[in-house]
Design an enzyme around this catalytic site. Structure first.
Site, mmCIF file in Angstrom:
data_model
loop_
_atom_site.group_PDB
_atom_site.id
_atom_site.type_symbol
_atom_site.label_atom_id
_atom_site.label_comp_id
_atom_site.label_asym_id
_atom_site.label_seq_id
_atom_site.Cartn_x
_atom_site.Cartn_y
_atom_site.Cartn_z
ATOM 1 N N GLY A 1 0.810 -1.214 0.000
ATOM 2 C CA GLY A 1 0.000 0.000 0.000
ATOM 3 C C GLY A 1 0.843 1.264 0.000
ATOM 4 O O GLY A 1 0.532 2.234 -0.697
ATOM 5 N N ASN B 1 -8.245 4.064 8.373
ATOM 6 C CA ASN B 1 -7.691 2.918 9.076
ATOM 7 C C ASN B 1 -7.824 3.010 10.595
ATOM 8 O O ASN B 1 -7.752 2.020 11.284
ATOM 9 C CB ASN B 1 -6.226 2.723 8.690
ATOM 10 N N GLN C 1 -7.843 -0.086 3.284
ATOM 11 C CA GLN C 1 -8.756 -0.641 4.294
ATOM 12 C C GLN C 1 -10.090 -1.082 3.700
ATOM 13 O O GLN C 1 -10.841 -1.811 4.338
ATOM 14 C CB GLN C 1 -9.029 0.395 5.395
ATOM 15 N N SER D 1 -3.512 -3.262 -0.625
ATOM 16 C CA SER D 1 -2.405 -4.035 -0.062
ATOM 17 C C SER D 1 -2.871 -5.434 0.328
ATOM 18 O O SER D 1 -3.946 -5.590 0.920
ATOM 19 C CB SER D 1 -1.864 -3.302 1.167
ATOM 20 N N THR E 1 11.666 -8.238 -11.045
ATOM 21 C CA THR E 1 11.067 -9.561 -11.188
ATOM 22 C C THR E 1 9.843 -9.660 -10.290
ATOM 23 O O THR E 1 9.894 -9.283 -9.120
ATOM 24 C CB THR E 1 12.101 -10.645 -10.811
ATOM 25 N N CYS F 1 1.561 2.665 13.219
ATOM 26 C CA CYS F 1 2.659 3.598 12.972
ATOM 27 C C CYS F 1 2.832 4.584 14.118
ATOM 28 O O CYS F 1 3.926 5.068 14.363
ATOM 29 C CB CYS F 1 2.400 4.375 11.694
HETATM 30 C C1 LIG Z 1 -1.894 -0.341 5.961
HETATM 31 C C2 LIG Z 1 -2.240 0.855 5.199
HETATM 32 C C3 LIG Z 1 -1.343 1.405 4.258
HETATM 33 C C4 LIG Z 1 0.037 0.842 4.037
HETATM 34 O O1 LIG Z 1 0.014 -0.423 3.421
HETATM 35 P P1 LIG Z 1 1.322 -1.342 3.479
HETATM 36 O O2 LIG Z 1 1.014 -2.473 2.562
HETATM 37 O O3 LIG Z 1 1.475 -1.768 4.888
HETATM 38 O O4 LIG Z 1 2.459 -0.521 2.988
HETATM 39 C C5 LIG Z 1 -1.746 2.519 3.549
HETATM 40 N N1 LIG Z 1 -2.949 3.072 3.748
HETATM 41 C C6 LIG Z 1 -3.841 2.581 4.619
HETATM 42 C C7 LIG Z 1 -5.174 3.225 4.773
HETATM 43 C C8 LIG Z 1 -3.510 1.466 5.391
HETATM 44 O O5 LIG Z 1 -4.380 0.994 6.279
#
Ligand SMILES: *Cc1c(COP(=O)(O)O)cnc(C)c1O
Length: 394
Positions: free
Chosen positions: A69, A150, A178, A198, A236, A324
């Site tokens: 993500g 999130n 999300q 993601s 790759t 985070c």
């Molecule tokens: C978890 C999250 C991300 C980051 O995704 P990753 O795959 O962990 O880098 C970005 N935006 C939102 C809203 C998220 O919940």
């Protein structure tokens, strides 16, 4: 363990692991090579791409695999800014985006000459459409608003935002990390030009994501090198990751209706019990326009970190906001944006359910929260003071 932190990451589904395994062992070919096992890898990528495109009503060639993500968000913003720099330098986003968006915007602002508008949200975390429209200038090249938050789970009116973007001929990107697989999203019906997602947030593997880029949009490669991903993202391919992600997306879409109906019922039961049985707490986020699995509550006179540690000792995995910000003393930027005072924002707890969460787990969790909140308040001079004042009032 009772796992109630599914917004941070999810358990990789057994079907996903099983589908991935052959691509670690016998089917290890590089998809760009020409012999038979390489062909198998290439076919697997094609299938994964189709499975994902189907969920969004997109074309497979509009799905570009990334490492997750954060990379997708970085790519969408940085590459759009570069490609449309001649048209303008203004980007509109919100104060409650994930840091993958916010920190990228700050970078573009400080290092690249971008002008960024960070929209306020209302007390439930919803973007105000009239303010969005007012923020648009002839220099605006991109609107980036997340589909669902999130931390507090609020779902944005992305269909209306997409319509506004279209009317003004501005690109619309949405961070749907999300939301993808949790709520129905159609890129065409919502006027979405770019969308980030993601794997690990939908019971898929970690380290794989995608950026949907609508056909015809001219944004450049983010990673230069080989010709993979139609020359837009070199390297790759993560074949096992793509296979697992495809299966996870398919499973999420197939189970969506039944799973989210169940989650919503359990979520509302959880919220209802906490609000009814524990005094001096409030629900954060929109009561209705919210992700089916999200519960975010602030407890007055409580330190969120202490609550988390004590829940952990009872075998409950939860979060105080986003992973985070854990370990940092700053209150969540999302809770600040919806207008919570510092001290209340600090006492916040996020519980995010999965399709496997049971009512027994919820009941045990609420019972533990009740005991812990009472204990922590019992040790709080602020609470003692508050109770004394309440008594003198009576
Ligand atoms: C978890 C999250 C991300 C980051 O995704 P990753 O795959 O962990 O880098 C970005 N935006 C939102 C809203 C998220 O919940």
């Amino acid at each position: 363990m009772i796992y109630l932190d599914n917004a941070a990451t999810t358990r990789t589904a057994p079907e996903v692991v099983e589908a991935m395994l052959p691509y670690f062992s016998e089917l290890y070919g590089n998809p760009s090579s020409i012999y038979e096992i390489a062909g198998k890898s290439k076919e697997a990528i094609t299938k994964g791409r189709e499975q994902i495109a189907n969920v969004l009503g997109a074309k497979p060639e509009e799905i570009y695999f990334t490492a997750g993500g954060s990379e997708s968000d970085n790519w969408a913003l940085k590459a759009t800014f570069e490609a449309y720099r001649n048209k303008g330098n203004h980007i509109i986003t919100t104060k409650i985006e994930h840091h993958a968006i916010l920190h990228t915007c700050e970078y573009l602002e400080k290092e690249r000459g971008a002008r960024i508008t960070y929209l306020d949200v209302d007390e439930n975390g919803v973007v105000r459409l009239d303010e969005l429209e007012k923020a648009i200038t002839p220099e605006t090249i991109l609107i980036s608003v997340m589909t669902a938050n999130n931390e507090i789970g609020t779902i944005q009116p992305i269909r209306e935002i997409g319509r506004i973007a279209r009317e003004h001929n501005i690109l619309f990107h949405t961070d749907a990390v999300q939301a993808f697989g949790q709520i129905p999203i159609s890129v065409d019906e919502c006027g979405i030009d770019m969308l980030s997602s993601s794997g690990h947030k939908i019971n898929g593997p970690k380290g794989i994501g995608f950026l949907y880029i609508r056909k015809g949009i001219k944004i450049r490669s983010f990673v230069h090198g080989g010709a993979q991903e139609r020359k837009r993202r070199a390297g790759t391919e993560n074949v096992p990751g793509i296979v697992g992600y495809g299966v996870a997306a398919k499973l999420a879409a197939e189970s969506m209706q039944e799973r989210t109906a169940r989650e919503t019922e359990l979520r509302d039961y959880l919220i209802g019990r906490i609000l009814k049985e524990i005094p001096y707490c409030r629900l954060n986020g929109d009561p209705v326009k919210r992700l089916p699995n999200n519960c975010n509550i602030s407890f007055e006179f409580i330190e969120g970190e202490s609550l988390l540690i004590m829940l952990d000792m009872k075998g409950i995995a939860a979060s105080s906001g986003s992973a985070c910000t854990s370990g940092s003393l700053d209150p969540s930027h999302v809770l600040m944006a919806i207008g919570l005072p510092h001290e209340i924002a600090h006492g916040s707890l996020r519980l995010t359910l999965s399709g496997d969460t049971t009512k027994e787990e919820i009941d045990y969790t609420v019972d533990q929260i009740k005991v812990i909140v009472e204990r922590l308040r019992g040790m709080s001079p602020l609470y003692e003071d508050f109770v004394r004042k309440q008594k003198t009032k009576q």
